[in-house]
Enzyme design. Structure first.
Site, mmCIF file in Angstrom:
data_model
loop_
_atom_site.group_PDB
_atom_site.id
_atom_site.type_symbol
_atom_site.label_atom_id
_atom_site.label_comp_id
_atom_site.label_asym_id
_atom_site.label_seq_id
_atom_site.Cartn_x
_atom_site.Cartn_y
_atom_site.Cartn_z
ATOM 1 N N SER A 101 -11.621 66.438 41.954
ATOM 2 C CA SER A 101 -12.764 66.919 40.781
ATOM 3 C C SER A 101 -14.342 66.281 41.406
ATOM 4 O O SER A 101 -14.225 65.276 41.969
ATOM 5 C CB SER A 101 -12.639 65.942 39.719
ATOM 6 N N MET A 102 -15.448 66.346 41.045
ATOM 7 C CA MET A 102 -16.936 65.650 41.094
ATOM 8 C C MET A 102 -16.576 64.504 41.063
ATOM 9 O O MET A 102 -16.226 63.313 39.306
ATOM 10 C CB MET A 102 -17.638 66.743 40.188
#
Length: 384
Positions: A101-102
């Protein structure tokens, strides 16, 4: 620049950016340094963008190391699996099904979770293992249980975690069921989105526990909600910010084709009208979230044309009703066709006007309450 130099430069650069934005707080700096992101990123990735858009081209650590390192230490999501692992080539598959994920989202959600020493934490969605490693460093291996539905992803994450000298308990199974034999938990975090919060997560949490999960209505839009579990077995709390995660596998939806709704040649039995509300006004992420909170069991699809115009299709999940709105550049009035027991465009328009009349509230004014019987979205207060 050597690989080691690339790693060190990237870690410093990303840490600086995350700290400047407020995403990486002092409580998580030590964990960030102890379990670097690159330890948990496979050789083959598909870099995304900060706005969540995924790129077509892959990046391979051996074939293009400079691009791989640049992607790993950028504040972007990295797709690591397509089509539940059935797509194994270097090209982009059909549906992304796992990612790293970011970083902004990772640390923002961990800050909202706020685990303390000794807290038992349940993570839904192991993915590449980075989030589990950060949690293990924060509260101790023995206090973290992470559930992953994909056996190959779980095995790869277990290997990476072992290399990082982290040993949380990894359970291969349906994350919607939680982990009953590991309960009760003080914190629950999901790295996948849901349309309904599984009540099992609430039931397996202590009173006072915090649950952090990306939530999206059927219609679209999505945000992270922070719930607190009450003594009465319910959980309630506010949304804390926009998000865009892959769906919990059990809650994925197979959308019928628009033709499944038509009873005959166009426009079938549809009733024509016009509207001055532009489909553009109900197409933003926040607008979709607000509309979806008030329009149950309905979803949009967009059919685009070569001239830049498009048709917004609205469908209900029961496959009884549909609506279309045609958008063309420069128009101020748009043709509507509706069919079935639900006038879906009228419902969407009414929800949009309600949202406008409330002052276009952002995610932070909305909240969610989860009970054994179901869940309710509210505005400003659980009483609303």
């Amino acid at each position: 620049m050597s690989e080691r130099q690339q790693a060190e430069a990237g870690r410093v650069r990303l840490a600086s950016a995350l700290s400047a934005s407020g995403a990486l707080t002092s409580e998580w700096v030590e964990a960030y340094q102890a379990v670097p992101r690159d330890w948990f990123v496979p050789d083959l990735i598909w870099p995304g963008r900060a706005d969540g858009v995924r790129q077509e081209e892959s990046a391979h650590r051996l074939a293009d190391p400079a691009r791989w390192w640049e992607a790993v230490y950028s504040d972007i999501p990295l797709t690591t699996q397509w089509d539940d692992g059935e797509h194994t080539g270097n090209g982009r598959g059909t549906t992304p099904t796992s990612s790293n994920s970011m970083p902004t989202m990772v640390f923002s959600m961990l800050a909202a979770l706020n685990p303390q020493d000794g807290h038992r934490v349940l993570e839904i969605g192991t993915g590449t293992g980075w989030n589990a490693a950060l949690l293990s460093h924060q509260v101790g291996d023995g206090n973290v249980v992470t559930v992953e539905v994909d056996q190959e992803s779980a095995a790869a994450a277990k290997y990476r975690l072992a290399q990082a000298k982290c040993a949380p308990r990894i359970v291969v199974g349906d994350g919607a069921k939680g982990c009953p034999d590991g309960a009760p938990f003080d914190r629950v975090i999901a790295t996948c989105s849901v349309r309904r919060v599984p009540y099992e997560w609430v039931a397996q949490a202590r009173p006072g526990a915090v649950i952090v999960v990306p939530w999206a209505p059927e219609y679209g839009g999505e945000a992270v909600v922070r719930l607190t579990v009450g003594e009465d077995g319910t959980a309630s709390g506010r949304f804390v910010g926009s998000s865009a995660f892959m769906r919990l596998r059990r809650q994925r939806a197979e959308r019928p084709n628009s033709l499944a709704y038509l009873s005959g040649p166009w426009p079938a039995d549809g009733v024509r009208s016009t509207t001055t509300l532009s489909p553009e006004d109900v197409g933003g992420w926040l607008a979709m979230f607000a509309v979806g909170a008030r329009v149950p069991d309905a979803f949009p699809l967009v059919e685009r044309y070569a001239d830049g115009s498009y048709t917004l299709w609205l469908h209900d999940t029961a496959v009884t009703s549909w609506s279309t709105v045609d958008w063309e550049p420069g128009r101020t009035s748009y043709e509507v066709v509706q069919s079935g027991p639900r006038s879906l465009w009228d419902e969407v328009a009414a929800a949009h006007y309600w949202w406008r009349d409330q002052g276009h509230p952002g995610f932070e004014r909305f909240g969610l309450t989860v009970t054994p019987e179901g869940e309710t979205v509210w505005l400003d207060s659980p009483a609303t």
